[in-house]
Enzyme design. Structure first.
Site, PDB file in Angstrom:
ATOM      1  N   ASP A   1      29.632  16.320 -31.752  1.00  0.00           N
ATOM      2  CA  ASP A   1      28.801  15.334 -31.059  1.00  0.00           C
ATOM      3  C   ASP A   1      27.380  15.872 -30.918  1.00  0.00           C
ATOM      4  OD1 ASP A   1      27.700  13.408 -29.432  1.00  0.00           O
ATOM      5  OD2 ASP A   1      29.105  13.664 -27.780  1.00  0.00           O
TER       6      ASP A   1
ATOM      7  N   HIS B   1      24.867  13.805 -29.477  1.00  0.00           N
ATOM      8  CA  HIS B   1      24.271  13.160 -28.293  1.00  0.00           C
ATOM      9  C   HIS B   1      22.918  12.527 -28.586  1.00  0.00           C
ATOM     10  CE1 HIS B   1      25.428  13.614 -23.825  1.00  0.00           C
ATOM     11  NE2 HIS B   1      26.542  13.410 -24.505  1.00  0.00           N
TER      12      HIS B   1
ATOM     13  N   GLU C   1      29.317  12.542 -34.346  1.00  0.00           N
ATOM     14  CA  GLU C   1      29.051  11.503 -33.351  1.00  0.00           C
ATOM     15  C   GLU C   1      27.592  11.448 -32.952  1.00  0.00           C
ATOM     16  OE1 GLU C   1      30.260  10.627 -28.688  1.00  0.00           O
ATOM     17  OE2 GLU C   1      31.747  11.505 -30.034  1.00  0.00           O
TER      18      GLU C   1
ATOM     19  N   GLU D   1      28.559   4.616 -28.111  1.00  0.00           N
ATOM     20  CA  GLU D   1      28.748   4.702 -26.667  1.00  0.00           C
ATOM     21  C   GLU D   1      27.607   4.054 -25.894  1.00  0.00           C
ATOM     22  OE1 GLU D   1      27.482   8.961 -25.031  1.00  0.00           O
ATOM     23  OE2 GLU D   1      28.553   9.130 -26.936  1.00  0.00           O
TER      24      GLU D   1
ATOM     25  N   ASP E   1      32.484   1.875 -25.408  1.00  0.00           N
ATOM     26  CA  ASP E   1      33.011   2.384 -24.148  1.00  0.00           C
ATOM     27  C   ASP E   1      33.494   1.191 -23.334  1.00  0.00           C
ATOM     28  OD1 ASP E   1      33.114   3.220 -21.346  1.00  0.00           O
ATOM     29  OD2 ASP E   1      32.147   5.064 -22.020  1.00  0.00           O
TER      30      ASP E   1
ATOM     31  N   HIS F   1      34.899   5.540 -26.648  1.00  0.00           N
ATOM     32  CA  HIS F   1      34.254   6.558 -25.821  1.00  0.00           C
ATOM     33  C   HIS F   1      34.836   6.489 -24.421  1.00  0.00           C
ATOM     34  CE1 HIS F   1      30.705   7.903 -23.308  1.00  0.00           C
ATOM     35  NE2 HIS F   1      30.715   8.861 -24.209  1.00  0.00           N
TER      36      HIS F   1
END
Length: 381
Positions: A183, A185, A209, A235, A257, A284
């Site tokens: 991930d 971010h 991700e 997400e 999510d 997520h």
């Protein structure tokens, strides 16, 4: 049957729970939260409550349409998260009234268990490798790690090599019979993503991700074209219309999510949209037990499911953990990397209401950190 009461609870470590009660005593639970904005979302729920009190809870789709669109201004993290938690609670009520788990109301199960992955903290390659091996010993068959800390606009050769070394160390620690996701971010610029991600391909990530921010959806096509690594994102996307352009770009894994993207109702539609592009979903969920239960209900009902995130022992969970607010913790117990199909009515879990009310008395004030580069400029956390 009419909705008679709507309450929210700010509970540690960083969650917001929602309780909807009907006049004949049926209770549904939801988890409407934006991490770091719990009280803001609670205020939005209070504003939406006026549209629900005194109404029949069972026309869920009609409620979703009114709550999402009835205020003229639409979308965004706060509104869609408030709608998401309400939607979860309404599905919970519907399942309890009909004596069936939510996934049966969505067409029935297409699988009997849901594969989940564990989280890995740590920044140095040695730490990541040890934690990855620990997740494998815990019985998981997959884990996800952070890819990097703060990054320059264009990472230096040393920073790029460090990212590769970190992932290589984790892969070596778990072997090839274990899936590893990574991930970022949203910390890469598009040009940095195109430089770094192809270097991870020899280590076979399950997916990479959120390499770039959702604002850069127009850049996904080139990032995806430059690598054979599956790219995941979603997400911070809140509707099927926001997922459409990234799916058209070739996104392999969508990550809505269920506490942000309009709840069970909208994520079920996002999954169907993704299926038309040959993409899979990996919802997520670094959140609490209600959000996870809602995810599991969708996971059990959609054919294009890959794997489920969950927050057990996550580094954010300080003081309280995933199972703390459940009467029966066994229903979400992970064994051999899976959670068996939930069979109880509604979301399939029973919330310890007394524990929730006690926790709400102290609440929380969680906020994510603010990161800056050496020159003092803001950078993505």
């Amino acid at each position: 049957m009419r909705i008679s009461r709507i309450e929210t609870f700010v509970v540690p470590p960083r969650w917001l729970f929602l309780r909807i009660e009907t006049d004949d005593g049926v209770v549904g639970w939801g988890e409407p939260v934006v991490e770091g904005k719990a009280r803001t979302v609670a205020t939005c729920v209070d504003e939406l409550a006026a549209l629900l009190l005194g109404t029949d809870p069972l026309p869920i789709e009609d409620h979703w349409q009114v709550l999402s669109k009835g205020g003229f201004y639409r979308g965004g993290a706060i509104l869609q998260s408030a709608v998401a938690g309400i939607d979860q609670a309404l599905w919970d009520i519907a399942g309890k009234v009909r004596g069936a788990p939510v996934h049966e109301l969505l067409g029935g199960p297409v699988r009997q268990q849901v594969r989940v992955y564990g989280g890995i903290g740590g920044e140095r390659p040695s730490e990541v490798a040890a934690l990855a091996a620990e997740r494998k010993r815990d019985g998981y068959t997959a884990a996800k790690m952070n890819g990097a800390g703060p990054l320059d606009v264009i990472p230096t050769p040393a920073a790029t090599a460090e990212i590769e070394t970190r992932f290589a160390a984790a892969r070596e620690a778990v072997g090839d019979d274990f899936d590893l996701a990574i991930d970022f971010h949203g910390r890469f610029t598009p040009m940095a993503a195109r430089r770094v991600i192809p270097r991870l391909a020899p280590y076979h990530p399950l997916f990479v991700e959120e390499p770039v921010l959702p604002e850069y959806a127009h850049a996904f096509a080139q990032i995806i074209a430059d690598t054979q690594v599956p790219i995941a994102s979603g997400e911070r996307l809140y509707s099927r219309t926001e997922f459409l352009p990234v799916l058209q770009s070739g996104l392999a894994v969508v990550q809505p999510d269920l506490s942000h993207a309009g709840g069970i109702s909208e994520v079920r539609r996002i999954a169907a949209l993704a299926e038309t592009f040959g993409a899979v979903i990996a919802p997520h969920c670094p959140l609490g037990p209600i959000a996870l239960a809602a995810c599991l209900q969708v996971d059990l009902a959609v054919p294009n499911f890959l794997i489920q995130e969950q927050s057990l022992a996550l580094h954010y969970n300080v003081g309280n953990d995933l199972l703390d607010y459940l009467v029966d913790t066994e229903v979400l117990r992970i064994s051999d990397g899976v959670i068996p199909r939930l069979t109880a009515p509604g979301l399939g879990i029973e919330i310890d209401e007394a524990a929730v009310r006690r926790a709400d008395a102290s609440g929380h004030d969680w906020h994510n950190p603010i990161w800056r580069r050496p020159d003092g400029a803001f950078t993505e956390w």
